[in-house]
Enzyme design. Sequence first.
Site, PDB file in Angstrom:
ATOM      1  CG  HIS A 290      47.801   3.677  -9.425  1.00 25.65           C
ATOM      2  ND1 HIS A 290      46.743   4.112  -8.651  1.00 25.65           N
ATOM      3  CD2 HIS A 290      47.783   2.320  -9.355  1.00 25.65           C
ATOM      4  CE1 HIS A 290      46.107   3.062  -8.142  1.00 25.65           C
ATOM      5  NE2 HIS A 290      46.723   1.968  -8.542  1.00 25.65           N
ATOM      6  CG  ASP A 302      44.584  -0.008  -5.656  1.00 21.82           C
ATOM      7  OD1 ASP A 302      45.562   0.192  -6.393  1.00 21.82           O
ATOM      8  OD2 ASP A 302      43.447  -0.232  -6.079  1.00 21.82           O
ATOM      9  CD  GLU A 336      45.752   1.150 -12.193  1.00 23.99           C
ATOM     10  OE1 GLU A 336      45.660  -0.021 -12.581  1.00 23.99           O
ATOM     11  OE2 GLU A 336      45.080   1.610 -11.247  1.00 23.99           O
ATOM     12  CD  GLU A 337      42.549   2.300  -8.965  1.00 22.55           C
ATOM     13  OE1 GLU A 337      41.980   1.467  -9.700  1.00 22.55           O
ATOM     14  OE2 GLU A 337      43.136   1.976  -7.920  1.00 22.55           O
ATOM     15  CG  ASP A 364      48.652  -0.979  -8.857  1.00 22.36           C
ATOM     16  OD1 ASP A 364      48.135  -0.712  -7.750  1.00 22.36           O
ATOM     17  OD2 ASP A 364      48.011  -0.937  -9.921  1.00 22.36           O
ATOM     18  CG  HIS A 434      39.039  -0.861  -6.496  1.00 23.88           C
ATOM     19  ND1 HIS A 434      38.698  -1.326  -7.754  1.00 23.88           N
ATOM     20  CD2 HIS A 434      40.336  -0.472  -6.587  1.00 23.88           C
ATOM     21  CE1 HIS A 434      39.743  -1.223  -8.555  1.00 23.88           C
ATOM     22  NE2 HIS A 434      40.755  -0.716  -7.868  1.00 23.88           N
TER      23      HIS A 434
END
Length: 467
Positions: A290, A302, A336-337, A364, A434
Amino acid sequence: MKHFFIAAILLIAFSSFTTLKFVKNIEPAINKADSILVKQLFNTALSNGKSYQWLDHLSNNIGGRLSGSPEAQQAVEWGEKLMNDLSFDKVWLQPVMVPHWVRGEKEEAYFTDNNVKYNIAICALGGSIATPENGISGEVIEVNSLEEAETLGEKLRGKIVFFNRPFDDTLIETFKAYGGCVDQRGTGAQVTGKFGVLGTIVRSMTGSIDNFPHTGAMRYGDIPENEKVPTAAISTKAANLLSEKLKENPTLKFYFKQSCETLPDAPSFNVIGEITGSEFPDEYITVGGHLDSWDLGDGAHDDGAGIVQSIEVLRLFQLNDIKPKHTIRVVLFMNEENGLRGGKKYAEEAKNNNEIHIAALESDSGGFTPRGFSIDANGKNLELIKSWKSLLAPYGLHDINEGHAGADIGPLKSETISLISYRPDSQRYFEYHHAANDTFDKVNKRELELGAASMASLVYLLDNYLK
């Protein structure tokens, strides 16, 4: 006695033959040509790789790429140009509308205990509403589960609910530890809003004890607007401190302020490139990650790592003059997130165009040392892919098993497609996931390149042997 020994020897010989025959049936001999080709892919990635160079640009020149942001659009343009410069047979943008949530000004938080002020590392969760302009302040009730919050019910009214269930550090697979507590981040505010709480705060989703708050998506579901409350994550150090002080003083006051906002959906794109198959051009193997990321760091692990590894798969095919039988397609999925709109759109268009997808591979899980692949496929294809273990094991790919295959490729699921997730070592992943420390300097060049070669090797085998 002589006859007894002869019988025993014959029995042992027969047993050995049967065992060897059985082993041969479940562990087929390695094809020498495949072994040579896989070695070439690894040699090329490690001696002439570009993934690290691309990740440097994506991370440091563009940065965090939250859906709907200018940086996300820059990433789309970068991906399209890169694949055109690599002379893929076809490159295009697939339009998709995405959520557009913005963080706003930097969040603030502290609590006071016996006239001592403790500043707290905090960040709003993606999708949350803002606090009032002057923030909110209230007593805190600590809970360890959604069920505990439900049980407390009206006792939560007028309070700030603190979800503090940590990772289970005894689990070797850290993704299982994450899965064991992420529900409090996702639906904590939804569960407690109906009880008239002021807001919710959540322990960050990491096993590390540090001062980095980890953001992530939350959702209100279909609850009424008046039940929606602001929600944020606090660092694990802050969570431990707050929990400790609450035991000493249950009436201490916690304050936090955030100015996040959800804007109207914004136009964006999946970025797609492909090499046309020589025998089955209308049958597809998709590989991707992503393109969007959270905004606190630069999204290197990520999922910048997955993006550049996926593009590198096609480049490694080019450099090694591999002419795939099926069309190999790389997809840089958007959103995606906090919505999965890109993955859903890709699957929707594939269905509308009657495309036949035989396999899809997603990266991912960060750019760490290769460990294997997780497979969601029918029994026949699962066993076929697992039979390649002996070929891939010399490259550290020992864990090739049935399991979850990834969010973006999930919407493609059918009885015939083989969905696969690339699995690097997971022990460090949630240190950065994140958070503001998910930056380019945390990615090791060799580990990243090994991952790209691992993915290219699997795609090569899928192309040649999957039916």
